[in-house]
Motif scaffolding. Structure first.
Motif, PDB file in Angstrom:
ATOM      1  N   ALA A   1       0.492  -1.351  -0.324  1.00  0.00           N
ATOM      2  CA  ALA A   1      -0.405   0.036   0.170  1.00  0.00           C
ATOM      3  C   ALA A   1       0.510   1.373  -0.112  1.00  0.00           C
ATOM      4  CB  ALA A   1      -0.843   0.407   1.100  1.00  0.00           C
ATOM      5  N   ASN A   2       2.108   1.460   0.408  1.00  0.00           N
ATOM      6  CA  ASN A   2       2.815   2.024   0.467  1.00  0.00           C
ATOM      7  C   ASN A   2       3.575   2.677  -0.863  1.00  0.00           C
ATOM      8  OD1 ASN A   2       5.673   3.019   1.618  1.00  0.00           O
ATOM      9  ND2 ASN A   2       6.087   1.711   1.125  1.00  0.00           N
ATOM     10  N   VAL A   3       3.814   1.563  -1.249  1.00  0.00           N
ATOM     11  CA  VAL A   3       4.328   1.768  -2.694  1.00  0.00           C
ATOM     12  C   VAL A   3       3.351   1.786  -3.114  1.00  0.00           C
ATOM     13  CG1 VAL A   3       5.726   0.039  -4.382  1.00  0.00           C
ATOM     14  CG2 VAL A   3       6.157  -0.464  -2.391  1.00  0.00           C
ATOM     15  N   LYS A   4       2.652   2.024  -3.577  1.00  0.00           N
ATOM     16  CA  LYS A   4       0.851   2.293  -4.745  1.00  0.00           C
ATOM     17  C   LYS A   4       0.748   4.126  -4.144  1.00  0.00           C
ATOM     18  CE  LYS A   4      -3.542   1.342  -5.633  1.00  0.00           C
ATOM     19  NZ  LYS A   4      -4.910   0.705  -5.549  1.00  0.00           N
ATOM     20  N   ASP A   5       0.774   4.707  -2.509  1.00  0.00           N
ATOM     21  CA  ASP A   5       1.037   5.687  -2.758  1.00  0.00           C
ATOM     22  C   ASP A   5       2.306   6.411  -2.897  1.00  0.00           C
ATOM     23  OD1 ASP A   5      -0.545   7.172  -0.791  1.00  0.00           O
ATOM     24  OD2 ASP A   5       1.054   8.047   0.315  1.00  0.00           O
ATOM     25  N   GLN A   6       3.550   5.545  -2.589  1.00  0.00           N
ATOM     26  CA  GLN A   6       4.651   7.002  -3.087  1.00  0.00           C
ATOM     27  C   GLN A   6       4.438   7.404  -4.661  1.00  0.00           C
ATOM     28  OE1 GLN A   6       8.375   5.077  -2.150  1.00  0.00           O
ATOM     29  NE2 GLN A   6       7.982   5.387   0.121  1.00  0.00           N
ATOM     30  N   LEU A   7       4.205   6.027  -5.044  1.00  0.00           N
ATOM     31  CA  LEU A   7       3.793   5.816  -6.773  1.00  0.00           C
ATOM     32  C   LEU A   7       2.589   6.976  -7.030  1.00  0.00           C
ATOM     33  CD1 LEU A   7       4.030   2.440  -8.339  1.00  0.00           C
ATOM     34  CD2 LEU A   7       6.055   4.184  -8.691  1.00  0.00           C
ATOM     35  N   ALA A   8       1.491   7.496  -6.295  1.00  0.00           N
ATOM     36  CA  ALA A   8       0.542   8.916  -6.697  1.00  0.00           C
ATOM     37  C   ALA A   8       1.319   9.797  -5.756  1.00  0.00           C
ATOM     38  CB  ALA A   8      -0.743   7.837  -6.080  1.00  0.00           C
ATOM     39  N   GLY A   9       1.931  10.214  -5.316  1.00  0.00           N
ATOM     40  CA  GLY A   9       2.836  11.061  -4.907  1.00  0.00           C
ATOM     41  C   GLY A   9       2.919  11.457  -3.621  1.00  0.00           C
ATOM     42  N   GLY A  10       2.687  10.013  -3.158  1.00  0.00           N
ATOM     43  CA  GLY A  10       1.944  10.413  -1.517  1.00  0.00           C
ATOM     44  C   GLY A  10       3.618   9.925  -1.293  1.00  0.00           C
ATOM     45  N   HIS A  11       3.815   9.160   0.149  1.00  0.00           N
ATOM     46  CA  HIS A  11       4.888   9.415   0.902  1.00  0.00           C
ATOM     47  C   HIS A  11       4.707   7.672   2.314  1.00  0.00           C
ATOM     48  CE1 HIS A  11       7.153  13.384   0.850  1.00  0.00           C
ATOM     49  NE2 HIS A  11       5.874  13.263   0.782  1.00  0.00           N
ATOM     50  N   GLY A  12       3.868   7.060   1.668  1.00  0.00           N
ATOM     51  CA  GLY A  12       3.624   5.824   2.465  1.00  0.00           C
ATOM     52  C   GLY A  12       3.532   6.005   3.780  1.00  0.00           C
ATOM     53  N   THR A  13       4.928   5.087   3.816  1.00  0.00           N
ATOM     54  CA  THR A  13       4.740   5.067   4.969  1.00  0.00           C
ATOM     55  C   THR A  13       6.204   5.993   5.846  1.00  0.00           C
ATOM     56  OG1 THR A  13       5.649   2.202   4.629  1.00  0.00           O
ATOM     57  CG2 THR A  13       3.742   2.579   6.122  1.00  0.00           C
ATOM     58  N   GLU A  14       6.633   6.284   4.834  1.00  0.00           N
ATOM     59  CA  GLU A  14       7.892   6.943   4.718  1.00  0.00           C
ATOM     60  C   GLU A  14       8.274   7.677   5.616  1.00  0.00           C
ATOM     61  OE1 GLU A  14      11.346   8.612   5.576  1.00  0.00           O
ATOM     62  OE2 GLU A  14      10.460   9.097   3.735  1.00  0.00           O
ATOM     63  N   PRO A  15       8.776   8.094   6.775  1.00  0.00           N
ATOM     64  CA  PRO A  15       8.023   9.608   7.909  1.00  0.00           C
ATOM     65  C   PRO A  15       8.852  10.565   7.906  1.00  0.00           C
ATOM     66  CG  PRO A  15       8.882   7.408   9.019  1.00  0.00           C
ATOM     67  CD  PRO A  15       9.473   6.979   7.702  1.00  0.00           C
ATOM     68  N   SER A  16      10.468   9.807   7.524  1.00  0.00           N
ATOM     69  CA  SER A  16      11.499  11.352   7.052  1.00  0.00           C
ATOM     70  C   SER A  16      10.977  12.488   6.611  1.00  0.00           C
ATOM     71  CB  SER A  16      12.741  10.780   7.301  1.00  0.00           C
ATOM     72  OG  SER A  16      13.074  10.512   5.588  1.00  0.00           O
ATOM     73  N   TYR A  17      10.266  12.353   5.423  1.00  0.00           N
ATOM     74  CA  TYR A  17       9.893  13.805   4.527  1.00  0.00           C
ATOM     75  C   TYR A  17       9.568  14.797   5.180  1.00  0.00           C
ATOM     76  CZ  TYR A  17       4.810  13.344   5.073  1.00  0.00           C
ATOM     77  OH  TYR A  17       3.612  12.792   5.925  1.00  0.00           O
ATOM     78  N   MET A  18       8.463  14.589   6.015  1.00  0.00           N
ATOM     79  CA  MET A  18       8.795  15.158   7.752  1.00  0.00           C
ATOM     80  C   MET A  18       9.663  15.541   8.713  1.00  0.00           C
ATOM     81  SD  MET A  18       5.767  17.364   6.667  1.00  0.00           S
ATOM     82  CE  MET A  18       5.851  18.254   8.686  1.00  0.00           C
ATOM     83  N   CYS A  19      11.178  15.637   8.434  1.00  0.00           N
ATOM     84  CA  CYS A  19      12.064  16.126   8.978  1.00  0.00           C
ATOM     85  C   CYS A  19      11.974  14.835  10.997  1.00  0.00           C
ATOM     86  CB  CYS A  19      12.272  16.870   9.371  1.00  0.00           C
ATOM     87  SG  CYS A  19      12.510  18.420   7.677  1.00  0.00           S
ATOM     88  N   LEU A  20      11.438  13.867  10.453  1.00  0.00           N
ATOM     89  CA  LEU A  20      11.652  13.027  11.975  1.00  0.00           C
ATOM     90  C   LEU A  20      12.578  12.685  11.307  1.00  0.00           C
ATOM     91  CD1 LEU A  20       7.557  11.442  12.063  1.00  0.00           C
ATOM     92  CD2 LEU A  20       8.903  13.614  13.485  1.00  0.00           C
ATOM     93  N   PRO A  21      13.349  12.208  12.443  1.00  0.00           N
ATOM     94  CA  PRO A  21      14.726  11.274  12.613  1.00  0.00           C
ATOM     95  C   PRO A  21      14.545   9.821  12.001  1.00  0.00           C
ATOM     96  CG  PRO A  21      14.073  13.097  14.552  1.00  0.00           C
ATOM     97  CD  PRO A  21      13.245  12.552  14.766  1.00  0.00           C
ATOM     98  N   PRO A  22      15.453   9.005  10.894  1.00  0.00           N
ATOM     99  CA  PRO A  22      15.253   8.129  10.476  1.00  0.00           C
ATOM    100  C   PRO A  22      15.457   6.767  11.916  1.00  0.00           C
ATOM    101  CG  PRO A  22      17.622   8.548  10.555  1.00  0.00           C
ATOM    102  CD  PRO A  22      16.799   9.715  10.906  1.00  0.00           C
ATOM    103  N   GLY A  23      15.834   7.182  13.563  1.00  0.00           N
ATOM    104  CA  GLY A  23      15.405   6.064  14.366  1.00  0.00           C
ATOM    105  C   GLY A  23      16.915   5.013  13.889  1.00  0.00           C
ATOM    106  N   MET A  24      16.600   4.068  15.052  1.00  0.00           N
ATOM    107  CA  MET A  24      17.339   2.497  14.846  1.00  0.00           C
ATOM    108  C   MET A  24      16.278   1.538  14.181  1.00  0.00           C
ATOM    109  SD  MET A  24      20.096   2.788  14.943  1.00  0.00           S
ATOM    110  CE  MET A  24      20.609   0.765  15.305  1.00  0.00           C
ATOM    111  N   PRO A  25      17.245   0.669  12.893  1.00  0.00           N
ATOM    112  CA  PRO A  25      18.363   0.793  12.382  1.00  0.00           C
ATOM    113  C   PRO A  25      18.761   1.567  11.737  1.00  0.00           C
ATOM    114  CG  PRO A  25      16.773  -0.722  11.425  1.00  0.00           C
ATOM    115  CD  PRO A  25      16.155  -0.584  12.567  1.00  0.00           C
ATOM    116  N   ARG A  26      17.556   2.000  10.800  1.00  0.00           N
ATOM    117  CA  ARG A  26      18.066   3.204   9.608  1.00  0.00           C
ATOM    118  C   ARG A  26      18.959   3.833   9.780  1.00  0.00           C
ATOM    119  NH1 ARG A  26      12.937   6.547   6.376  1.00  0.00           N
ATOM    120  NH2 ARG A  26      14.439   7.615   5.158  1.00  0.00           N
ATOM    121  N   ALA A  27      19.388   4.655  10.747  1.00  0.00           N
ATOM    122  CA  ALA A  27      20.173   5.854  11.171  1.00  0.00           C
ATOM    123  C   ALA A  27      21.771   5.258  10.429  1.00  0.00           C
ATOM    124  CB  ALA A  27      20.147   6.461  12.979  1.00  0.00           C
ATOM    125  N   MET A  28      21.870   3.950  10.777  1.00  0.00           N
ATOM    126  CA  MET A  28      23.414   3.691  10.745  1.00  0.00           C
ATOM    127  C   MET A  28      23.130   3.347   9.227  1.00  0.00           C
ATOM    128  SD  MET A  28      24.959   3.435  13.245  1.00  0.00           S
ATOM    129  CE  MET A  28      26.078   2.619  12.427  1.00  0.00           C
TER     130      MET A  28
END
Lengths: 277, 285
Positions: free
Chosen positions: B70-97
């Motif tokens: 569903a996230n992929v579909k939303d991103q293809l439509a111009g959304g952000h899906g489940t990717e939260p860092s577009y609003m400048c939220l920290p990536p957190g772990m484990p993504r920070a690495m």
């Protein structure tokens, strides 16, 4: 064969030296500033010895006094004035030396780091490795800092860290009233962080800001007190209810709607939408 | 009188001893991790050995596969899906690495700091032997406890083992929005070590245990030390130029001219009910 073995051994030694070649130094020469610190209680302000806002009596030039007055008037009307924190951008130096939020200090021989609980401030790295000012520096809110440890009483241990910070970018203000620094960003901040030997849980920071918005260098004394625990994670963006659209600041209501921040404020221009809501 | 002086002198000596306590008694026991480390692994995918997006083949549960799709579909439509860092939220772990920006590792005997000036994602890894606290204030970066290991009995530490817990969300592994479970019970285990032949190469073996995964997921990321003795450390401020605006449940964009614009085709403008009637401008009525 012997030569190849010697070369191999030399290469191995060089690799090991590089891997473990941490300079031997005497950590006991440095004050134990580790842990969490915060400023003295009271409203955040540049000069803690004076009341906030107009009580600060800043040595502003007439031009920047007008800019500050306009900021105060805008804030009184519900705006943000010159204060940029509604955008969650870092406050920069010297405002981040006010420590409006807890800090953590890490002392190493080559650098002293100051980390901030809030994302309102970028971490500071104060170089103490004897380097000169670089020829070119990309400006940052936190600036580029070079420091020097001093043993002021000659007891063989460092007790004072002198720091000079340059190469800041803007917009920056010295406090939340929007008290402005000059837009040329030629600010120089000199600090003298002193260790109190009779009370190792306090640090005094004499901060002098030299800026073209001021008629003279402005020196204030700040105190930091050691706190229990460790820095939390305070992310401005998580709960920021300000929205900047076309230079106008709006609020987000608790129920998620856009709302005016000032009386009679016009809504945003929606010309790029093909349908009305 | 002399007795009181002795007590005072002893008290002062105690204060001074505490004040100058040496916490890093033997630096030569620790590896030299000084300098600037930059990722050699691709930033676009959490697993550097796999292509980004669907190609990552993360071992997601069926429920989270559906969330990811569903996230992929939303991103293809111009959304952000489940990717939260577009609003400048920290990536957190484990993504920070992923280390989107340069990384500095500051080693003391009690703590190892991993400083990455990206979105407030500096890490503090306690190596002072402390137990897990009874309660942890959840954070994006989590609470990390580590232990230095001397593998091979070389007489020096060469591996930092880390476990991180106590998270909050939302978090994703990478920009594709590959999600972690909303229960935030993630446990991240890491082994951080230098290449034996080249101390300027650093590895982080990251094993993620998460309720959205069918099994622990291990990836190894690689970093290289900048040879410049005075590297430039960038100050990254996500919020400075962020063009994304979230109003209610909708994400919009700010155009180059500062005006609000839709992020998706046919997106409705924000509800202006809190403005006086008739003030709205622009949108086609």
């Amino acid at each position: 064969m012997l030569l190849r073995s010697s070369l191999g051994a030399f290469a191995l030694l060089a690799t090991l030296l590089l891997a473990f070649g941490v300079q031997a130094h005497d950590e006991s020469k440095y004050p134990n500033w580790e842990g969490k610190w915060n400023r003295d209680p009271g409203p955040p302000r540049y000069d803690p010895s004076k009341p906030p806002r107009r009580g600060q009596q800043p040595p502003l030039t007439p031009e920047y006094q007008k800019i500050w007055e306009a900021s105060l008037a805008d804030q009184a009307a519900g705006g943000q004035g010159n204060d940029t924190t509604h955008r969650c951008i870092p406050v920069g130096m010297p405002r981040q030396a006010t420590s409006g939020f807890p800090i953590e200090i890490i002392v190493t021989t080559k650098a002293t780091y100051i980390l901030f609980e809030s994302s309102f401030a970028s971490p500071r790295k104060i170089h103490t490795d004897g380097r000169d000012w670089p020829k070119e520096v990309e400006p940052t809110f936190a600036g580029y800092s070079i420091g020097k440890w001093l043993d002021t009483d000659g007891d063989g241990r460092f007790d004072t860290l002198e720091v000079e910070t340059r190469h800041m970018k803007g917009p920056r203000q010295v406090d939340n009233s929007g008290l402005p620094l000059h837009e040329d960003n030629k600010t120089i901040v000199k600090e003298r962080l002193s260790f109190n030997k009779t009370n190792p849980d306090t640090i005094t920071n004499e901060v002098t800001t030299i800026d073209n918005a001021f008629t003279r260098p402005w020196t204030v004394m700040k105190n930091y007190r050691r706190m229990q625990g460790e820095l939390a994670e305070d992310n401005c963006n998580e709960s920021n209810n300000h929205v900047d659209i076309g230079g106008q600041i709006y609020y987000l209501s608790a129920d998620g709607y856009l709302m005016p921040a000032k009386k009679g404020q016009q809504p945003p221009d929606l010309r790029y939408f093909s349908q009305a809501q | 009188m002399s007795y009181r002086r002795l007590i005072s002198a002893t008290a002062l000596a105690g204060v001074l001893l505490a004040a100058f306590t040496a916490v890093r008694a033997d630096d030569s026991k620790y590896p030299n991790l000084k300098g600037q480390w930059n990722t050699l692994s691709p930033r676009g995918s959490f697993d550097p050995d796999k292509p980004p997006g669907r190609g990552t083949l993360a071992p997601l549960t069926e429920e989270y596969k559906a969330i990811y799709e569903a996230n992929v579909k939303d991103q293809l439509a111009g959304g952000h899906g489940t990717e939260p860092s577009y609003m400048c939220l920290p990536p957190g772990m484990p993504r920070a690495m992923i280390a989107y920006e340069s990384m500095e590792v500051v080693v003391t005997s009690e703590t190892t700091y991993i400083l990455i000036d990206h979105i407030h994602d500096h890490r503090r890894i306690h190596t002072d032997g402390r137990p897990w606290p009874a309660e942890i204030e959840p954070s994006f970066r989590g609470h990390s406890i580590g232990k230095w290991i001397d593998e091979g009995n070389t007489g020096r530490f060469n591996v930092l083992e880390v476990e991180t817990r106590g998270f909050k969300g939302p978090r994703a592994y990478d920009t594709s929005g590959l999600p972690l479970h909303s229960d935030n019970k993630t446990v991240v285990k890491e082994r951080i070590y230098q290449d034996k032949a080249d101390p300027n190469i650093l590895y982080d073996e990251i094993t993620t245990i998460d309720s959205a995964l069918t099994r622990p997921w291990k990836v190894t990321r690689k970093y290289q030390r900048d040879p410049n003795p005075f590297p430039w450390w960038r100050e990254v401020v996500c919020t400075e130029n962020n063009q994304h605006v979230r109003i209610g449940e909708e994400n919009y964009m700010i155009g180059a001219d500062g005006l609000l614009m839709p992020a998706k085709k046919g997106q409705v403008p924000p509800d202006l009910r809190y403005f006086r009637q008739g003030d709205a401008t622009g949108a086609t009525k």
